[in-house]
Design a protein around this motif. Structure first.
Motif, PDB file in Angstrom:
ATOM      1  N   MET A  85     -26.643  67.078 -55.616  1.00  0.00           N
ATOM      2  CA  MET A  85     -25.843  67.837 -54.661  1.00  0.00           C
ATOM      3  C   MET A  85     -26.015  67.277 -53.240  1.00  0.00           C
ATOM      4  O   MET A  85     -25.051  67.130 -52.478  1.00  0.00           O
ATOM      5  N   MET A  86     -27.271  66.924 -52.884  1.00  0.00           N
ATOM      6  CA  MET A  86     -27.517  66.349 -51.564  1.00  0.00           C
ATOM      7  C   MET A  86     -26.833  64.988 -51.426  1.00  0.00           C
ATOM      8  O   MET A  86     -26.288  64.659 -50.369  1.00  0.00           O
ATOM      9  N   ARG A 123     -24.149  64.026 -53.016  1.00  0.00           N
ATOM     10  CA  ARG A 123     -22.712  64.266 -52.835  1.00  0.00           C
ATOM     11  C   ARG A 123     -22.395  64.676 -51.402  1.00  0.00           C
ATOM     12  O   ARG A 123     -21.433  64.198 -50.799  1.00  0.00           O
ATOM     13  N   GLU A 124     -23.247  65.565 -50.878  1.00  0.00           N
ATOM     14  CA  GLU A 124     -23.028  65.992 -49.501  1.00  0.00           C
ATOM     15  C   GLU A 124     -23.198  64.817 -48.524  1.00  0.00           C
ATOM     16  O   GLU A 124     -22.448  64.685 -47.565  1.00  0.00           O
ATOM     17  N   THR A 125     -24.236  63.955 -48.832  1.00  0.00           N
ATOM     18  CA  THR A 125     -24.451  62.779 -47.968  1.00  0.00           C
ATOM     19  C   THR A 125     -23.254  61.844 -48.026  1.00  0.00           C
ATOM     20  O   THR A 125     -22.786  61.337 -46.997  1.00  0.00           O
ATOM     21  N   GLU A 177     -20.213  62.592 -48.876  1.00  0.00           N
ATOM     22  CA  GLU A 177     -19.088  63.226 -48.203  1.00  0.00           C
ATOM     23  C   GLU A 177     -19.240  63.125 -46.681  1.00  0.00           C
ATOM     24  O   GLU A 177     -18.277  62.858 -45.962  1.00  0.00           O
ATOM     25  N   SER A 178     -20.512  63.304 -46.207  1.00  0.00           N
ATOM     26  CA  SER A 178     -20.752  63.193 -44.774  1.00  0.00           C
ATOM     27  C   SER A 178     -20.506  61.765 -44.279  1.00  0.00           C
ATOM     28  O   SER A 178     -19.874  61.550 -43.251  1.00  0.00           O
TER      29      SER A 178
END
Length: 590
Positions: A102-103, A105-107, A109-110
Motif C-alpha cells: 500500500m505504501m 502504491r502511494e509512493t 502515485e506520489s
C-alpha cells in the motif's frame, strides 16, 4: 483358590497390588511348622516376591508409558505452538507486505503526481523560454534594424558631407574663375556662378536639417547627388568653354604671328634669294646627316632599354613557379645584373655598364616589377608573397637603391602602405583623386571595388612579407634594411588614423595574417596590448563606418581577432608546397 482369586484381583487392580506391595503385611510370628507347611509357606513367600517383582515391572512399564505419553503430548503441544507462531509470523508478514504494498502504491502515485507536476512545470518553462527567446529575438531584430538604420543614416550623412565639401570646392573654382575673369564672357561667368551658388544653397538646406539631429532621407540624398552632378556639369561646361576660348585665342595669335612672318619673309626674299637658296641647300644636307645619326643612336638606346628591362623583369616573373635551387639562380642572376656584370637574356649578353643610366633604369624597372607581382600574383595567390619577398629583401639588402624604388612604387600605387589616406586637394578632379587613392581609371570608368581591394591586399601582403624576411644565404650582419620595426610603426600609425570603410579592415587583416606571428615573437606583451586596443576600441570604429554591403572584410578581421584572443597565439603564415621554395623561404621565415 483364594490365593488365585487374590492374584487375579491384584492383576485387575494394580493400585491395590501397589498398595499391598507398598504396605506389606506384617510377617507372621515365627512358629514351628512342619516341613511341608514350611515349604508351602516358602513357596507362598516366593510367589509373593515374584508378584511383587512383576508388579514393579508393570509399574515401571506403566510409568514409562505415562512418561512417553506425556512426552508425546508435550511434543505435540510444542509442534502446535511452533505452527501457531509460524502462522502468527506469516500473518504479520502478510500484514507488513500488505502495508508495504500500500505504501509503495502511494509512493508510486506520489512520484507519478510529482513527475506530472514536473512535466507540467517543464512544459510551462519551455513555453516561457520560447516566449522569452522570441521576445529576445524580436528585441535583437529591432536593435539590429535600429543599428542598421543608424548606420545607413550615418553613411548617408557622411556622403552628404562629402557631397557638400565637393560642391563647395567646385563652387570655389567657379568663384575663382569669376574673380580672375578667366577667358570667358562676363555674362557666362555670372550665370555659372549664380547657378553654382544656388546649388550650394540647396545642399546647405539639406545639411541644415541634419544639424537638428535627423539623418538625411533618400530624397535628400537624391537631391544632393543631383545638385553635385549639375555642379560637375557646370565645371565641365566652364572648362570646355575656357578651352574653346583659349584655343580660339591661340589660333588668332598663331595666325597673326604667321602673317607677320610671311611679311618679313616676303620683304627679305627678293634681296637674298640666291644666298638664301644656297644656305638652305647646305642646311638640308647637314640636317639629313645629323638626323640619320640621331635616329641610329636612339634605335640603339631603345633596343638596350628593352633588353635591360627583359633581363630585370623576366627572372622576377619566374619566382612564383620555381623551386628553391632555381630561386637561388634567379637571385644570383639579378644580383649579377645589378653589379654591372654581363648576363644572358634572350640569347644575348647585356649589362648595365653599356649606358651611364643603365643601373638606375634596371633598378627602377626591377622595383616596379616586384610591386607589380604583389599587385597581380600575390593578389591572386597569397602564398606567393613569401618567395617573391625573400628575393626582394635580399636584393634590397645588397642594392639599397632598389629598395628605395620599391618603396616609391609601393607608396604611389598603394598609399595605404605608408600608411596615408590622401585628402582631396583644391583643384583636383575626381578622376585624378581616384588615381591618387590607388584606383585604376580608364576611359570606360573606374575599376570595381572588389578589384581595387584585391590589388591593395596583394601589395600589403608583399610588404608584410618583405619586412620579416631576409635572404638566408647572405653574408651581411646586422639588422635588415627594412625590418619589423617598420611593421610595428605601420600598425601603430594605422590605429592612430580614422578608419575608412572596407579598406581599413581589409588591410589590417591581410597585414596581421602575414606578419602577426613575427610581430608577436618580436614585441610579445606590447604586441598583445596593441591587439587588445584593436579589438576593444578600434574595431568598433571600423564597424561604425562600415555599411551592410561591406561586412565581408570586417567579419574576417573579427574572426581573426577572436581566435587570436582565445588562443593567445598567431599561427605562422601558410605557404603551400607549390610556393615553399625548398629551404630558402622556410629558413627565412624562421
Amino acid at each position: 483358590m483364594l490365593q488365585a482369586l487374590s492374584d487375579e484381583a491384584m492383576d485387575d487392580d494394580p493400585e491395590a497390588d501397589i498398595s499391598q506391595v507398598s504396605s506389606p503385611a506384617s510377617l507372621p510370628a515365627i512358629s514351628l511348622l512342619s516341613p511341608k507347611a514350611m515349604e508351602t509357606a516358602g513357596l507362598i513367600i516366593k510367589f509373593e516376591e515374584g508378584k511383587r517383582e512383576k508388579a514393579k515391572m508393570a509399574l515401571k512399564l506403566r510409568q514409562e508409558m505415562q512418561e512417553k505419553l506425556v512426552a508425546e503430548v508435550a511434543s505435540s503441544e510444542s509442534e502446535q505452538l511452533k505452527r501457531f507462531e509460524e502462522f502468527m509470523e506469516l500473518k504479520q508478514r502478510q500484514e507488513y507486505q500488505t502495508m508495504r504494498d500500500m505504501m509503495d502504491r502511494e509512493t508510486k502515485e506520489s512520484i507519478g503526481r510529482q513527475e506530472k507536476l514536473k512535466e507540467e512545470q517543464r512544459h510551462r518553462m519551455k513555453i516561457l523560454n520560447l516566449r522569452l527567446r522570441e521576445a529576445e529575438q524580436q528585441r535583437v531584430r529591432e536593435a539590429e534594424l535600429e543599428r542598421q538604420r543608424q548606420a545607413e543614416g550615418r553613411e548617408r550623412l557622411r556622403n552628404l558631407n562629402t557631397i557638400q565639401e565637393e560642391i563647395l570646392q567646385l563652387n570655389q573654382l567657379l568663384d575663382l574663375s569669376s574673380q580672375t575673369k578667366a577667358d570667358l564672357p562676363a555674362a557666362s561667368l555670372s550665370s555659372l556662378s549664380t547657378r553654382g551658388n544656388q546649388l550650394c544653397s540647396q545642399v546647405s538646406e539639406v545639411v541644415r536639417k541634419t544639424a537638428e539631429g535627423e539623418f538625411p532621407s533618400m530624397d535628400d540624398m537624391t537631391a544632393a547627388e543631383r545638385a553635385l552632378h549639375e555642379m560637375r556639369a557646370l565645371i565641365r561646361l566652364m572648362q570646355e568653354e575656357v578651352a574653346k576660348t583659349q584655343e580660339k585665342k591661340k589660333k588668332e595669335q598663331e595666325q597673326e604671328e604667321e602673317h607677320r612672318k610671311q611679311v618679313e619673309l616676303q620683304a627679305q626674299q627678293e634681296a637674298q634669294k640666291k644666298a638664301a637658296q644656297s644656305a638652305i641647300e647646305k642646311a638640308k644636307r647637314k640636317e639629313i646627316c645629323k638626323g640619320d645619326f640621331m635616329s641610329l643612336l636612339w634605335t640603339q638606346i631603345k633596343k638596350l632599354k628593352l633588353e635591360l628591362q627583359k633581363a630585370a623583369t623576366i627572372p622576377v616573373s619566374q619566382i612564383s613557379s620555381n623551386s628553391g635551387s632555381q630561386l637561388r639562380e634567379i637571385f644570383d642572376k639579378i644580383d649579377k645584373l645589378l653589379s654591372g656584370k654581363a648576363v644572358v637574356s634572350g640569347g644575348r649578353s647585356v649589362s648595365t655598364s653599356h649606358h651611364p643610366q643603365g643601373l638606375d633604369f634596371v633598378s627602377y624597372k626591377l622595383a616596379e616589377k616586384f610591386v607589380k607581382q604583389g599587385e597581380e600574383e600575390v593578389a591572386s595567390h597569397h602564398e606567393a608573397a613569401f618567395p617573391i619577398a625573400v628575393v626582394a629583401s635580399g636584393i634590397w639588402e645588397l642594392h639599397p637603391r632598389v629598395g628605395e624604388f620599391i618603396l616609391a612604387h609601393l607608396h604611389t600605387k598603394c598609399p595605404y602602405a605608408v600608411p596615408h589616406y590622401p585628402p582631396m586637394k583644391e583643384g583636383t578632379t575626381v578622376e585624378d583623386y581616384q588615381r591618387i587613392l590607388g584606383y585604376r581609371v580608364h576611359d570606360s570608368g573606374v575599376e570595381g571595388q572588389d578589384s581595387f581591394l584585391k590589388r591593395m591586399s596583394g601589395m600589403i601582403r608583399l610588404y608584410a612579407a618583405i619586412i620579416q624576411l631576409r635572404w638566408p644565404y647572405g653574408s651581411k650582419q646586422g639588422s635588415a634594411p627594412h625590418g619589423l620595426n617598420h611593421g610595428w610603426r605601420w600598425l601603430a600609425q594605422m590605429l592612430n588614423m580614422e578608419p575608412l570603410a572596407d579598406i581599413t579592415a581589409t588591410l589590417l587583416f591581410d597585414f596581421l595574417e602575414v606578419c602577426g606571428h613575427a610581430l608577436m615573437r618580436q614585441y610579445q606583451v606590447q604586441f598583445w596590448k596593441l591587439i587588445l586596443l584593436l579589438k576593444d576600441e578600434y574595431f568598433q570604429r571600423i564597424e561604425a563606418v562600415t555599411t551592410t554591403g561591406q561586412m565581408g572584410s570586417v567579419i574576417r578581421l573579427k574572426q581573426f581577432l577572436e581566435v587570436t584572443q582565445t588562443t593567445l597565439y598567431i599561427l605562422l603564415p601558410y605557404v603551400s608546397k607549390k610556393y615553399l621554395t625548398s629551404l630558402c623561404v622556410s629558413e627565412a621565415l624562421h
